[in-house]
Design a protein around this motif. Structure first.
Motif, PDB file in Angstrom:
ATOM      1  N   MET A   1      33.868  44.240  32.237  1.00 55.16           N
ATOM      2  CA  MET A   1      35.112  44.210  32.946  1.00 55.16           C
ATOM      3  C   MET A   1      35.034  45.027  34.237  1.00 55.16           C
ATOM      4  O   MET A   1      35.732  44.725  35.189  1.00 55.16           O
ATOM      5  CB  MET A   1      36.235  44.763  32.063  1.00 55.16           C
ATOM      6  N   LEU A   2      34.233  46.042  34.282  1.00 56.12           N
ATOM      7  CA  LEU A   2      34.190  46.893  35.461  1.00 56.12           C
ATOM      8  C   LEU A   2      33.413  46.267  36.608  1.00 56.12           C
ATOM      9  O   LEU A   2      33.774  46.426  37.769  1.00 56.12           O
ATOM     10  CB  LEU A   2      33.574  48.247  35.099  1.00 56.12           C
TER      11      LEU A   2
ATOM     12  N   PRO B   1      41.358  38.061  37.676  1.00 57.63           N
ATOM     13  CA  PRO B   1      42.825  38.007  37.533  1.00 57.63           C
ATOM     14  C   PRO B   1      43.481  39.382  37.675  1.00 57.63           C
ATOM     15  O   PRO B   1      44.585  39.490  38.221  1.00 57.63           O
ATOM     16  CB  PRO B   1      43.038  37.448  36.120  1.00 57.63           C
ATOM     17  N   ASP B   2      42.812  40.415  37.203  1.00 63.47           N
ATOM     18  CA  ASP B   2      43.339  41.777  37.325  1.00 63.47           C
ATOM     19  C   ASP B   2      43.475  42.159  38.797  1.00 63.47           C
ATOM     20  O   ASP B   2      44.500  42.685  39.230  1.00 63.47           O
ATOM     21  CB  ASP B   2      42.408  42.745  36.593  1.00 63.47           C
TER      22      ASP B   2
ATOM     23  N   PRO C   1      42.683  50.745  42.879  1.00 62.16           N
ATOM     24  CA  PRO C   1      43.046  49.605  43.720  1.00 62.16           C
ATOM     25  C   PRO C   1      43.120  49.942  45.216  1.00 62.16           C
ATOM     26  O   PRO C   1      42.721  49.148  46.046  1.00 62.16           O
ATOM     27  CB  PRO C   1      44.429  49.198  43.217  1.00 62.16           C
ATOM     28  N   LEU C   2      43.618  51.118  45.535  1.00 62.73           N
ATOM     29  CA  LEU C   2      43.762  51.498  46.943  1.00 62.73           C
ATOM     30  C   LEU C   2      42.724  52.517  47.382  1.00 62.73           C
ATOM     31  O   LEU C   2      42.679  52.888  48.550  1.00 62.73           O
ATOM     32  CB  LEU C   2      45.165  52.057  47.199  1.00 62.73           C
TER      33      LEU C   2
ATOM     34  N   TRP D   1      45.115  49.693  38.274  1.00 62.33           N
ATOM     35  CA  TRP D   1      45.013  48.257  38.053  1.00 62.33           C
ATOM     36  C   TRP D   1      45.848  47.928  36.811  1.00 62.33           C
ATOM     37  O   TRP D   1      46.005  48.778  35.932  1.00 62.33           O
ATOM     38  CB  TRP D   1      43.560  47.852  37.783  1.00 62.33           C
ATOM     39  N   PRO D   2      46.340  46.713  36.694  1.00 60.91           N
ATOM     40  CA  PRO D   2      47.087  46.332  35.480  1.00 60.91           C
ATOM     41  C   PRO D   2      46.293  46.556  34.188  1.00 60.91           C
ATOM     42  O   PRO D   2      46.848  46.997  33.180  1.00 60.91           O
ATOM     43  CB  PRO D   2      47.405  44.857  35.703  1.00 60.91           C
ATOM     44  N   LEU D   3      44.987  46.263  34.213  1.00 58.56           N
ATOM     45  CA  LEU D   3      44.189  46.451  32.987  1.00 58.56           C
ATOM     46  C   LEU D   3      44.007  47.918  32.624  1.00 58.56           C
ATOM     47  O   LEU D   3      43.820  48.241  31.452  1.00 58.56           O
ATOM     48  CB  LEU D   3      42.833  45.763  33.107  1.00 58.56           C
ATOM     49  N   ASP D   4      44.078  48.816  33.587  1.00 55.82           N
ATOM     50  CA  ASP D   4      44.025  50.258  33.282  1.00 55.82           C
ATOM     51  C   ASP D   4      45.211  50.631  32.396  1.00 55.82           C
ATOM     52  O   ASP D   4      45.094  51.395  31.439  1.00 55.82           O
ATOM     53  CB  ASP D   4      44.105  51.107  34.553  1.00 55.82           C
TER      54      ASP D   4
END
Length: 177
Positions: A1-2, A10-11, A85-86, A144-147
């Motif tokens: 995933m990473l 999608p994430d 993300p940023l 991230w959403p998955l985090d």
């Protein structure tokens, strides 16, 4: 995933669509609900109340669950070293410690208070506060959403342990013989 996998794209797409879609001051305030100085005092008050009212084992289990949060989250952050993300130059975003703190603190507080209220509001408040924290973290671009999802999945068993600790142990029948 990473580095790859079916969930990564999608994430990243979801994150790009959501980040900064709400003004930063709003999302930062929501994300701050998962800060230790905000969430842990709520749990401590609930623990004190439950302990005083006789739920000693459950209060101690809630404290243990909160202590386990950094014990679980920090090694995973170091192991995965996922960038933010940023802030692609920074690492340690997976899983979200703020989400884990919020979920365990508010969820445990709800579990400790619910036997005394006999109403669903403690669980509803815990869900709203945890959800607001998660939304703030994602919308601001802190995670991230998955985090966030990983923290929810990681902390579910901790809350289950608190819930089980509220149960009264069955009396052990001794057989005469």
């Amino acid at each position: 995933m990473l580095a790859g996998g079916p969930l990564l794209a999608p994430d990243e797409r979801l994150s790009r669509a959501l980040v900064r879609s709400v003004p930063d001051p709003v999302t930062e305030s929501l994300a701050d609900l998962g800060n230790i100085p905000v969430a842990v005092p709520v749990l401590l008050l609930a623990m004190a109340y439950a302990f005083r009212r006789g739920l000693r084992r459950a209060a101690l289990a809630a404290g243990a669950a909160m202590v386990l949060v950094p014990a679980l989250v920090v090694p995973l952050k170091e192991w995965t070293a996922r960038p933010g993300p940023l802030e692609p130059w920074a690492a340690g975003y997976f899983p979200s410690g703020h989400t884990a703190t919020a979920m365990v603190a508010y969820g445990s507080a709800a579990l400790l208070l619910s036997p005394f209220t006999r109403r669903p509001w403690p669980a509803a408040v815990a869900l709203v506060l945890t959800g607001a924290t998660a939304a703030g973290l994602i919308l601001r671009g802190f995670h991230w959403p998955l985090d966030v999802l990983a923290s929810v999945l990681l902390c579910g068993p901790l809350l289950w342990g608190v819930a089980v600790s509220r149960l009264r142990p069955r009396s052990i029948r001794r057989s005469s013989g």
